[in-house]
Scaffold this motif. Sequence first.
Motif, PDB file in Angstrom:
ATOM      1  N   LYS A 131       0.824  -1.209   0.000  1.00  0.00           N
ATOM      2  CA  LYS A 131       0.000   0.000   0.000  1.00  0.00           C
ATOM      3  C   LYS A 131       0.858   1.258   0.000  1.00  0.00           C
ATOM      4  O   LYS A 131       0.538   2.243  -0.682  1.00  0.00           O
ATOM      5  CB  LYS A 131      -0.926  -0.008   1.232  1.00  0.00           C
ATOM      6  N   THR A 132       1.931   1.228   0.752  1.00  0.00           N
ATOM      7  CA  THR A 132       2.823   2.391   0.803  1.00  0.00           C
ATOM      8  C   THR A 132       3.463   2.633  -0.555  1.00  0.00           C
ATOM      9  O   THR A 132       3.586   3.766  -1.015  1.00  0.00           O
ATOM     10  CB  THR A 132       3.918   2.183   1.868  1.00  0.00           C
ATOM     11  N   PHE A 133       3.865   1.555  -1.210  1.00  0.00           N
ATOM     12  CA  PHE A 133       4.467   1.696  -2.543  1.00  0.00           C
ATOM     13  C   PHE A 133       3.468   2.353  -3.500  1.00  0.00           C
ATOM     14  O   PHE A 133       3.814   3.266  -4.259  1.00  0.00           O
ATOM     15  CB  PHE A 133       4.908   0.324  -3.078  1.00  0.00           C
ATOM     16  N   ILE A 134       2.229   1.903  -3.438  1.00  0.00           N
ATOM     17  CA  ILE A 134       1.192   2.470  -4.309  1.00  0.00           C
ATOM     18  C   ILE A 134       0.987   3.946  -3.982  1.00  0.00           C
ATOM     19  O   ILE A 134       0.929   4.806  -4.871  1.00  0.00           O
ATOM     20  CB  ILE A 134      -0.130   1.687  -4.149  1.00  0.00           C
ATOM     21  N   ASP A 135       0.908   4.217  -2.701  1.00  0.00           N
ATOM     22  CA  ASP A 135       0.675   5.598  -2.257  1.00  0.00           C
ATOM     23  C   ASP A 135       1.790   6.527  -2.757  1.00  0.00           C
ATOM     24  O   ASP A 135       1.537   7.596  -3.304  1.00  0.00           O
ATOM     25  CB  ASP A 135       0.604   5.594  -0.727  1.00  0.00           C
ATOM     26  N   LYS A 136       3.006   6.071  -2.576  1.00  0.00           N
ATOM     27  CA  LYS A 136       4.157   6.904  -2.957  1.00  0.00           C
ATOM     28  C   LYS A 136       4.239   7.143  -4.452  1.00  0.00           C
ATOM     29  O   LYS A 136       4.788   8.139  -4.901  1.00  0.00           O
ATOM     30  CB  LYS A 136       5.460   6.215  -2.529  1.00  0.00           C
ATOM     31  N   ASN A 137       3.728   6.193  -5.222  1.00  0.00           N
ATOM     32  CA  ASN A 137       3.873   6.283  -6.677  1.00  0.00           C
ATOM     33  C   ASN A 137       2.564   6.563  -7.388  1.00  0.00           C
ATOM     34  O   ASN A 137       2.446   6.318  -8.592  1.00  0.00           O
ATOM     35  CB  ASN A 137       4.510   4.997  -7.204  1.00  0.00           C
ATOM     36  N   GLN A 138       1.609   7.076  -6.649  1.00  0.00           N
ATOM     37  CA  GLN A 138       0.275   7.278  -7.247  1.00  0.00           C
ATOM     38  C   GLN A 138       0.278   8.255  -8.413  1.00  0.00           C
ATOM     39  O   GLN A 138      -0.601   8.210  -9.257  1.00  0.00           O
ATOM     40  CB  GLN A 138      -0.711   7.733  -6.171  1.00  0.00           C
ATOM     41  N   GLN A 139       1.299   9.112  -8.483  1.00  0.00           N
ATOM     42  CA  GLN A 139       1.321  10.118  -9.553  1.00  0.00           C
ATOM     43  C   GLN A 139       1.947   9.607 -10.848  1.00  0.00           C
ATOM     44  O   GLN A 139       1.904  10.277 -11.862  1.00  0.00           O
ATOM     45  CB  GLN A 139       2.110  11.361  -9.104  1.00  0.00           C
ATOM     46  N   ARG A 140       2.597   8.464 -10.793  1.00  0.00           N
ATOM     47  CA  ARG A 140       3.239   7.986 -12.030  1.00  0.00           C
ATOM     48  C   ARG A 140       2.798   6.548 -12.286  1.00  0.00           C
ATOM     49  O   ARG A 140       2.283   5.895 -11.388  1.00  0.00           O
ATOM     50  CB  ARG A 140       4.751   8.052 -11.920  1.00  0.00           C
ATOM     51  N   PRO A 141       3.022   6.090 -13.482  1.00  0.00           N
ATOM     52  CA  PRO A 141       2.675   4.672 -13.686  1.00  0.00           C
ATOM     53  C   PRO A 141       3.619   3.788 -12.889  1.00  0.00           C
ATOM     54  O   PRO A 141       4.822   4.026 -12.840  1.00  0.00           O
ATOM     55  CB  PRO A 141       2.857   4.472 -15.191  1.00  0.00           C
ATOM     56  N   PHE A 142       3.043   2.775 -12.221  1.00  0.00           N
ATOM     57  CA  PHE A 142       3.888   1.859 -11.451  1.00  0.00           C
ATOM     58  C   PHE A 142       3.569   0.414 -11.796  1.00  0.00           C
ATOM     59  O   PHE A 142       2.468   0.093 -12.254  1.00  0.00           O
ATOM     60  CB  PHE A 142       3.745   2.109  -9.941  1.00  0.00           C
ATOM     61  N   PHE A 143       4.564  -0.413 -11.596  1.00  0.00           N
ATOM     62  CA  PHE A 143       4.400  -1.864 -11.704  1.00  0.00           C
ATOM     63  C   PHE A 143       4.730  -2.435 -10.336  1.00  0.00           C
ATOM     64  O   PHE A 143       5.808  -2.179  -9.797  1.00  0.00           O
ATOM     65  CB  PHE A 143       5.353  -2.437 -12.756  1.00  0.00           C
ATOM     66  N   GLU A 189      -8.067  -5.214   0.737  1.00  0.00           N
ATOM     67  CA  GLU A 189      -7.458  -3.992   1.278  1.00  0.00           C
ATOM     68  C   GLU A 189      -6.675  -3.258   0.194  1.00  0.00           C
ATOM     69  O   GLU A 189      -6.674  -2.029   0.131  1.00  0.00           O
ATOM     70  CB  GLU A 189      -6.521  -4.331   2.443  1.00  0.00           C
ATOM     71  N   LEU A 190      -5.993  -4.036  -0.616  1.00  0.00           N
ATOM     72  CA  LEU A 190      -5.208  -3.451  -1.706  1.00  0.00           C
ATOM     73  C   LEU A 190      -6.125  -2.748  -2.707  1.00  0.00           C
ATOM     74  O   LEU A 190      -5.856  -1.625  -3.149  1.00  0.00           O
ATOM     75  CB  LEU A 190      -4.427  -4.571  -2.399  1.00  0.00           C
ATOM     76  N   MET A 191      -7.224  -3.418  -3.052  1.00  0.00           N
ATOM     77  CA  MET A 191      -8.165  -2.838  -4.009  1.00  0.00           C
ATOM     78  C   MET A 191      -8.799  -1.570  -3.428  1.00  0.00           C
ATOM     79  O   MET A 191      -9.040  -0.599  -4.143  1.00  0.00           O
ATOM     80  CB  MET A 191      -9.257  -3.854  -4.378  1.00  0.00           C
ATOM     81  N   GLN A 192      -9.057  -1.600  -2.132  1.00  0.00           N
ATOM     82  CA  GLN A 192      -9.627  -0.423  -1.468  1.00  0.00           C
ATOM     83  C   GLN A 192      -8.650   0.748  -1.534  1.00  0.00           C
ATOM     84  O   GLN A 192      -9.052   1.889  -1.757  1.00  0.00           O
ATOM     85  CB  GLN A 192      -9.970  -0.763  -0.007  1.00  0.00           C
ATOM     86  N   GLN A 193      -7.375   0.428  -1.361  1.00  0.00           N
ATOM     87  CA  GLN A 193      -6.345   1.473  -1.458  1.00  0.00           C
ATOM     88  C   GLN A 193      -6.365   2.110  -2.845  1.00  0.00           C
ATOM     89  O   GLN A 193      -6.284   3.327  -2.986  1.00  0.00           O
ATOM     90  CB  GLN A 193      -4.974   0.846  -1.177  1.00  0.00           C
ATOM     91  N   LEU A 194      -6.507   1.277  -3.875  1.00  0.00           N
ATOM     92  CA  LEU A 194      -6.576   1.812  -5.238  1.00  0.00           C
ATOM     93  C   LEU A 194      -7.791   2.715  -5.394  1.00  0.00           C
ATOM     94  O   LEU A 194      -7.723   3.779  -6.007  1.00  0.00           O
ATOM     95  CB  LEU A 194      -6.627   0.666  -6.261  1.00  0.00           C
TER      96      LEU A 194
END
Length: 490
Positions: free
Chosen positions: A253-265, A305-310
Amino acid sequence: MTSLKKILLLTGFVLQLLPLAAQKKNDKPNVIVIYIDDLGYGDLSCYGAQAVTTPQVDAIAKNGLRFTNGHCTSATCTPSRYALMTGVYPWREKGHNILTGDAPLIIPTDKITLPKVFKQAGYTTGLVGKWHLGLGSEVAKNWNETIKPGPNEVGFDYSYIFPATADRVPTIFMENGKAVGLEADDTIQVNYRQKIGNDPTGKEHPELLKLKASVGHNQTIVNGIGRIGYMSGGQQARWVDEELAPTFLEKAKTFIDKNQQRPFFLYLAWHGIHVPRMPATMFKGKSALGFRGDAILEMDWAVGELMQQLKNLKLDKNTVIVFSSDNGPVLDDGYADEAEQKNGNHRPAGPFRGWKTSIYEGGTRVPFIISWPGKIKPGTSDAMVNQIDLLASFAAYFQIPVPDGEARDSENLLATFTGKNKSGRSVMIEEGYGESRAIVKNGWKYIPAYGKVNEQLYDLNSDLSEKTNVISRYPDKAAELQKLFLEIKK
Ligand code: NG6
Ligand code: CA
């Protein structure tokens, strides 16, 4: 120019840019590969399970494409992961089998990998969870220093892992190659051949165990569980099994949060439902299937939880989810966790014959779901697809050339993965434990002789459960497939 004119012009300019930006964003959706360990074809309710319910994974299937003939390359962990990362059949290389926790890295650092495809396309790449592809360049390594090469040298900008499996030492987290929470003067030592240090082992002190072993798993005890291999030191760095799920979830979740502005894998390599099954305490006893079922429910919760974060970050419409497993299921995998006793009528491998390690379909036919909002029409696909094909397919999507001779077994199945094409691979090799292999073509499955086992032929079109060996009835078919198998092997 009047200021009104200026404003109008500027607005027009911005408005013109807007759709472009949105378009650009859609061209580069975030991609998350959720890779479960030892989850069987029949372990999800969207694949027919009744003894456990997995609403969160089912929701991904409902919005995406659920494959009924989706495969990992191999019936064990390390080889399947190798194929996912490299696009190369693992049996082409020597020793690409289940690795110890101190094994060196087996992925070449100078060849294309799945995360490198995304990096080349401008993505930020992250790995959270189980690695099991080796670390460093030799067995003997200093666990107190940053260990290289590892995930960060084969394409991941960020990694938060444990080295091998939860039942293998060292039982530590590593962030970007460095042990987490380690005190400088508490040197970690790892040995798979002989005992080191004074930690009690499961063999000498079974009375200290909270989870008894059924086979092996009797070396260093960590958190009341005997492991494979010996370790000493790193007391503060040792994880507790019950915190694995919340930790990996949090890091993802933290990785997603930190990279929400750019495309991430993000490659979320989930540690469960592999042994030792020791879910977070709030999941213990939640299912009727013992800790194995509890670990499935825990995994499903984490996916939710992951989907909710998205959703919270408004990324859900712009994120591709690939969900699969690294090999077929197993009940007793070396710990007395009552998986067998409590299994009842549950069929972890669904309709298929065989389990983890097996060359029958139960070994490599696994849950395989892809959701891609706006691109994939929800439904099911019976096309034969393999995780090894993700590399070439995403490379094709981004129009990134795969260097000659690299990822040689990866096929571009983009049209199949997105549901535009109903057929997938025409030929596929399956790998069981040890020397067992199979070749599948148009529903015919040929298993060359191995060890003391004779060659076999199955017609999956009429005999999905591989009940009847029809080799004596179709010797020509067997010969044709054998020839093809040898050609591909070369
Ligand atoms: C086996 C282990 C098993 C599991 C497997 C690897 C014993 C008796 N069995 O050797 O528990 O760890 O290796 O699983 O030790 S995999 O999913 O990583 O391939
Ligand atoms: Ca596995």
